[in-house]
Design an enzyme around this catalytic site. Structure first.
Site, PDB file in Angstrom:
ATOM      1  N   ASP A  40       0.855  -1.187   0.000  1.00 14.40           N
ATOM      2  CA  ASP A  40       0.000   0.000   0.000  1.00 14.40           C
ATOM      3  C   ASP A  40       0.900   1.250   0.000  1.00 14.40           C
ATOM      4  O   ASP A  40       1.794   1.362   0.838  1.00 14.40           O
ATOM      5  CB  ASP A  40      -0.846  -0.063   1.286  1.00 14.40           C
ATOM      6  CG  ASP A  40      -1.969   0.940   1.307  1.00 14.40           C
ATOM      7  OD1 ASP A  40      -2.434   1.354   0.237  1.00 14.40           O
ATOM      8  OD2 ASP A  40      -2.392   1.299   2.430  1.00 14.40           O
ATOM      9  N   HIS A  41       0.662   2.164  -0.922  1.00 17.84           N
ATOM     10  CA  HIS A  41       1.433   3.422  -0.983  1.00 17.84           C
ATOM     11  C   HIS A  41       2.941   3.221  -1.036  1.00 17.84           C
ATOM     12  O   HIS A  41       3.684   3.778  -0.210  1.00 17.84           O
ATOM     13  CB  HIS A  41       1.102   4.337   0.202  1.00 17.84           C
ATOM     14  CG  HIS A  41      -0.317   4.803   0.212  1.00 17.84           C
ATOM     15  ND1 HIS A  41      -0.789   5.823  -0.581  1.00 17.84           N
ATOM     16  CD2 HIS A  41      -1.401   4.366   0.901  1.00 17.84           C
ATOM     17  CE1 HIS A  41      -2.074   5.999  -0.380  1.00 17.84           C
ATOM     18  NE2 HIS A  41      -2.483   5.111   0.513  1.00 17.84           N
ATOM     19  N   ASP A  89       2.610   5.012  -5.492  1.00 17.07           N
ATOM     20  CA  ASP A  89       1.892   6.259  -5.231  1.00 17.07           C
ATOM     21  C   ASP A  89       2.761   7.441  -5.636  1.00 17.07           C
ATOM     22  O   ASP A  89       3.579   7.926  -4.862  1.00 17.07           O
ATOM     23  CB  ASP A  89       1.533   6.328  -3.740  1.00 17.07           C
ATOM     24  CG  ASP A  89       0.817   7.628  -3.389  1.00 17.07           C
ATOM     25  OD1 ASP A  89       0.651   8.486  -4.277  1.00 17.07           O
ATOM     26  OD2 ASP A  89       0.421   7.785  -2.220  1.00 17.07           O
ATOM     27  N   GLY A 142      -7.295   8.600   7.327  1.00 21.16           N
ATOM     28  CA  GLY A 142      -7.364   8.859   8.761  1.00 21.16           C
ATOM     29  C   GLY A 142      -8.785   8.979   9.277  1.00 21.16           C
ATOM     30  O   GLY A 142      -9.760   8.777   8.546  1.00 21.16           O
ATOM     31  N   GLY A 159      -8.826   5.969   1.565  1.00 20.87           N
ATOM     32  CA  GLY A 159      -9.427   6.827   2.585  1.00 20.87           C
ATOM     33  C   GLY A 159     -10.918   6.610   2.697  1.00 20.87           C
ATOM     34  O   GLY A 159     -11.684   7.546   2.887  1.00 20.87           O
ATOM     35  N   ALA A 160     -11.337   5.337   2.619  1.00 18.46           N
ATOM     36  CA  ALA A 160     -12.769   5.047   2.514  1.00 18.46           C
ATOM     37  C   ALA A 160     -13.389   4.539   3.814  1.00 18.46           C
ATOM     38  O   ALA A 160     -14.494   4.007   3.812  1.00 18.46           O
ATOM     39  CB  ALA A 160     -13.003   4.029   1.394  1.00 18.46           C
TER      40      ALA A 160
HETATM   41  P1  13P Z   1      -8.684   5.046   5.874  1.00 16.37           P
HETATM   42  O1  13P Z   1      -7.762   5.907   6.684  1.00 16.37           O
HETATM   43  O2  13P Z   1      -9.917   5.791   5.481  1.00 16.37           O
HETATM   44  O3  13P Z   1      -8.999   3.761   6.509  1.00 16.37           O
HETATM   45  O4  13P Z   1      -7.933   4.733   4.480  1.00 16.37           O
HETATM   46  C1  13P Z   1      -7.031   3.675   4.400  1.00 16.37           C
HETATM   47  C2  13P Z   1      -6.276   3.674   3.108  1.00 16.37           C
HETATM   48  O5  13P Z   1      -6.580   4.352   2.154  1.00 16.37           O
HETATM   49  C3  13P Z   1      -5.121   2.775   3.024  1.00 16.37           C
HETATM   50  O6  13P Z   1      -4.432   2.906   1.818  1.00 16.37           O
HETATM   51  O1  G3H Z   2      -3.158   4.770   3.618  1.00 15.93           O
HETATM   52  C1  G3H Z   2      -2.430   4.636   4.598  1.00 15.93           C
HETATM   53  C2  G3H Z   2      -2.630   3.526   5.544  1.00 15.93           C
HETATM   54  O2  G3H Z   2      -3.642   3.826   6.438  1.00 15.93           O
HETATM   55  C3  G3H Z   2      -1.336   3.134   6.200  1.00 15.93           C
HETATM   56  O3  G3H Z   2      -0.916   3.989   7.182  1.00 15.93           O
HETATM   57  O4  G3H Z   2       1.608   4.240   7.085  1.00 15.93           O
HETATM   58  O5  G3H Z   2       0.338   4.496   9.244  1.00 15.93           O
HETATM   59  O6  G3H Z   2       0.619   2.250   8.191  1.00 15.93           O
HETATM   60  P1  G3H Z   2       0.487   3.738   7.971  1.00 15.93           P
HETATM   61 ZN    ZN Z   3      -4.467   4.915   1.054  1.00 18.42          ZN
END
Ligand code: 13P
Ligand code: G3H
Ligand code: ZN
Length: 313
Positions: free
Chosen positions: A86-87, A108, A184, A216-217
């Site tokens: 992720d990211h 990303d 968040g 961010g859902a």
């Molecule tokens: P939330 O902070 O809305 O749960 O989003 C998580 C997210 O997008 C992880 O990549």
């Molecule tokens: O989109 C981001 C995720 O919520 C991951 O967050 O880098 O704090 O693990 P983190």
């Molecule tokens: Zn994300």
């Protein structure tokens, strides 16, 4: 190590099916054994495909060998589970995950100038596709996490006019877009603020065969906020995206929905409640088990009532 050794699927396969059948595959983040087990239990109970999402910081927290050891030991069905970075913020970060055995990575480049975003996204897809690993890229900036360069704390929505060209030039398998969500627990001042469905519709029209991703859902269930505050926490003015809006986005081609904050809230609420109710507890297994169970409950609820992905394997 290649992901096929773990019976994992890539996300291209999971998302293609979802796009064809009008549901979304949830991507739930995890950081340790309890959060991983919570997600896998929910996937098993609901018979849902699920994407296990690991952020760069979660990877650092878990350690590579421990993470892959847990994946090796996990039980799930074929064509059900993907392991996704992720990211990822650089080519090197994505390459590392692919070499470790991830079946999917996100590059990303949303904070970069467009040309740079395209260039690195292409480099990632060229490398990933050699191993049949899927790639997610992003256009547009979500407020609160990706706007590190501008500190504007504002969404910069995805421009529908450039998505077709971006997909062609990068060779991406799926595209994350910005239509008003943010990362968040503090997403919106006005609870009723609508996502930009007009932008989503235009994007879907321009790239109908590309699965679209909503970051961010989280819906930020208020029962967890109340419970956390009741048992000693202090979280104020935290509101998410309502399930009604997420379901509408899924009907308009969103095919992967990312949720992390809701899991964190469910987990923390249970830890606080367990410790507050019995002040003699000091065995971590007692409060961690309660937390894992609450997170499973929340994942099941979101799979069944938001994603529509139950009974799809
Ligand atoms: P939330 O902070 O809305 O749960 O989003 C998580 C997210 O997008 C992880 O990549
Ligand atoms: O989109 C981001 C995720 O919520 C991951 O967050 O880098 O704090 O693990 P983190
Ligand atoms: Zn994300």
């Amino acid at each position: 190590m290649h992901y096929s050794e773990f019976l994992l699927s890539n996300t291209k396969t999971l998302l293609k099916r979802a796009l064809r059948n009008g549901y979304a595959v949830p991507a739930f983040n995890f950081y340790n054994m309890e959060t991983l087990s919570a997600i896998l239990t929910a996937a098993e109970i609901t018979k849902s495909p699920v994407i296990l999402a690991v952020s760069e910081s979660a990877l650092k927290y878990m350690d590579e060998d421990i993470l892959m050891g847990m994946i090796r030991g996990a039980k799930y069905k074929k064509n059900q589970i993907a392991l996704h970075l992720d990211h990822g913020h650089s080519f090197e970060s994505c390459k590392r995950a692919i070499d470790m055995g991830f079946s999917s990575v996100m590059f990303d480049g949303s904070a970069l100038p467009l040309n740079e975003n395209i260039k690195i996204s292409r480099r990632v897809t060229d490398y990933a596709h050699k191993f049949d690993v899927s790639v997610e890229t992003e256009l547009g900036v979500l407020a609160g996490f990706e706007d590190k360069n501008t500190h504007s704390n504002k969404n910069s929505y995805t421009n529908p006019d450039i998505v077709k060209d971006f997909v062609k030039q990068t060779g991406t398998d799926s595209l994350a877009i910005a239509i008003g969500t943010s990362h968040g627990a503090y997403k919106r001042k006005d609870k009723n603020e609508s996502l930009r469905f007009d932008i989503l519709k235009q994007i879907a029209e321009n790239i109908p065969n590309t699965p679209l991703v909503l970051h961010g859902a989280s819906s930020i269930p208020q029962k967890y906020i109340k419970s956390i505050n009741k048992f000693g926490g202090d979280i104020k003015n935290a509101y998410g995206i309502s399930p009604v809006q997420i379901r509408k986005a899924i009907a308009l081609h969103i095919t992967k929905v990312n949720v992390d904050s809701d899991s964190r809230l469910a987990f923390t609420a249970a830890v606080r409640e367990t410790l507050s109710k019995d002040k003699k507890v000091f065995d971590p297994r007692e409060y961690l088990k309660a937390a894992q169970n609450e997170m499973t409950k929340n994942c099941i609820d979101e799979i069944q009532n938001i994603m529509g992905s139950g009974y799809k394997i």
